[in-house]
Design a protein around this motif. Structure first.
Motif, short mmCIF file in Angstrom:
data_model
loop_
_atom_site.label_atom_id
_atom_site.label_comp_id
_atom_site.label_asym_id
_atom_site.label_seq_id
_atom_site.Cartn_x
_atom_site.Cartn_y
_atom_site.Cartn_z
N THR A 82 -4.97 -23.06 -28.56
CA THR A 82 -3.82 -22.69 -27.09
C THR A 82 -3.19 -23.23 -26.51
O THR A 82 -1.89 -22.83 -26.26
CB THR A 82 -4.39 -21.38 -26.31
OG1 THR A 82 -5.86 -20.81 -27.23
CG2 THR A 82 -4.05 -21.03 -25.29
N ILE A 83 -3.86 -24.56 -26.10
CA ILE A 83 -2.90 -25.55 -25.79
C ILE A 83 -1.74 -25.94 -26.54
O ILE A 83 -0.81 -26.49 -26.16
CB ILE A 83 -3.67 -26.92 -25.79
CG1 ILE A 83 -4.81 -26.34 -24.16
CG2 ILE A 83 -3.31 -28.00 -24.57
CD1 ILE A 83 -6.65 -27.72 -24.31
N LEU A 84 -2.44 -26.40 -27.70
CA LEU A 84 -0.56 -26.44 -28.65
C LEU A 84 0.30 -25.42 -28.66
O LEU A 84 1.48 -26.25 -28.17
CB LEU A 84 -1.31 -26.28 -30.61
CG LEU A 84 -0.05 -27.06 -31.18
CD1 LEU A 84 0.42 -28.40 -30.92
CD2 LEU A 84 -0.89 -26.43 -32.11
N GLY A 110 5.93 -24.26 -26.88
CA GLY A 110 6.78 -23.35 -27.47
C GLY A 110 6.12 -22.30 -28.33
O GLY A 110 6.97 -21.02 -28.04
N LEU A 111 4.86 -22.45 -28.62
CA LEU A 111 4.19 -21.88 -29.43
C LEU A 111 3.99 -20.50 -28.48
O LEU A 111 3.33 -20.47 -28.32
CB LEU A 111 4.02 -22.18 -30.89
CG LEU A 111 4.98 -22.89 -32.33
CD1 LEU A 111 3.99 -23.94 -32.84
CD2 LEU A 111 5.95 -22.25 -32.66
N GLN A 112 3.65 -19.71 -29.18
CA GLN A 112 2.67 -18.17 -28.60
C GLN A 112 1.70 -18.02 -28.85
O GLN A 112 1.78 -18.37 -30.49
CB GLN A 112 3.90 -17.03 -28.98
CG GLN A 112 4.79 -17.06 -27.95
CD GLN A 112 5.39 -15.50 -28.91
OE1 GLN A 112 4.64 -14.92 -29.67
NE2 GLN A 112 6.80 -15.49 -28.49
N ILE A 121 -0.11 -15.61 -31.76
CA ILE A 121 0.53 -15.69 -32.82
C ILE A 121 -0.62 -17.14 -33.46
O ILE A 121 -0.46 -17.03 -34.51
CB ILE A 121 2.13 -16.33 -32.60
CG1 ILE A 121 2.63 -15.13 -32.09
CG2 ILE A 121 2.26 -16.26 -34.16
CD1 ILE A 121 4.17 -14.63 -32.68
N LEU A 122 -0.34 -17.84 -32.59
CA LEU A 122 -1.54 -19.16 -33.45
C LEU A 122 -2.26 -18.84 -33.85
O LEU A 122 -3.04 -18.84 -34.79
CB LEU A 122 -1.08 -20.36 -32.26
CG LEU A 122 0.10 -21.52 -32.27
CD1 LEU A 122 -0.02 -22.37 -31.28
CD2 LEU A 122 0.52 -21.75 -33.74
N LEU A 123 -3.00 -17.69 -32.35
CA LEU A 123 -4.65 -17.55 -32.60
C LEU A 123 -4.71 -16.32 -34.23
O LEU A 123 -6.08 -16.56 -34.83
CB LEU A 123 -4.99 -16.97 -30.96
CG LEU A 123 -5.27 -17.39 -30.39
CD1 LEU A 123 -6.01 -17.12 -28.88
CD2 LEU A 123 -6.11 -18.93 -31.26
#
Length: 126
Positions: free
Chosen positions: A21-23, A28-30, A33-35
């Motif tokens: 989440t911090i990354l 600027g990545l959502q 979507i990362l999760l």
């Protein structure tokens, strides 16, 4: 060797999810979507033989980052094929999960094969 304690595995997932989440916020990545990509990476691990903690963490983090970059592109490309009432945000999250699932076993090796073929073509031309 004893299997890892469930509590330590849950803690590793929580720390990884927080880090992603911090990354996402810093790059600027959502984060959603990362999760989703992270969840897809965890799902992919269930189909693979047991691996050390660092390898599992690297694989799931890699799946998350690949999903973060490729999901918006995939949805933009497939926008015409998606039903009109399906929102972009929902589609990106679902694609993030799927991309996270296939990134380690399908997408990565495919990109490496393409790069190898292009390098050989370049070497043959010179």
């Amino acid at each position: 060797m004893l299997p890892p304690e469930p509590a330590s595995s849950v803690a590793a997932v929580a720390v990884s999810a927080t880090g992603l989440t911090i990354l996402g916020i810093s790059t600027g990545l959502q984060p959603d979507i990362l999760l989703a990509g992270f969840a897809g990476g965890l799902w992919a691990l269930t189909y693979q033989p047991p691996a050390p903690l660092f390898r599992r963490a690297a694989a799931t983090a890699g799946s998350a980052v690949v999903a973060g970059y490729l999901s918006p592109i995939a949805v933009a490309i497939l926008r015409g094929a998606l039903p009109g009432d399906l929102s972009r945000e929902i589609a990106q999250t679902a694609f993030g999960l799927l991309i996270g699932l296939i990134s380690q076993r399908v997408i990565g090796p495919a990109v490496l094969r393409i790069a190898d073929r292009k390098a050989r073509e370049y070497d043959d031309g010179n």
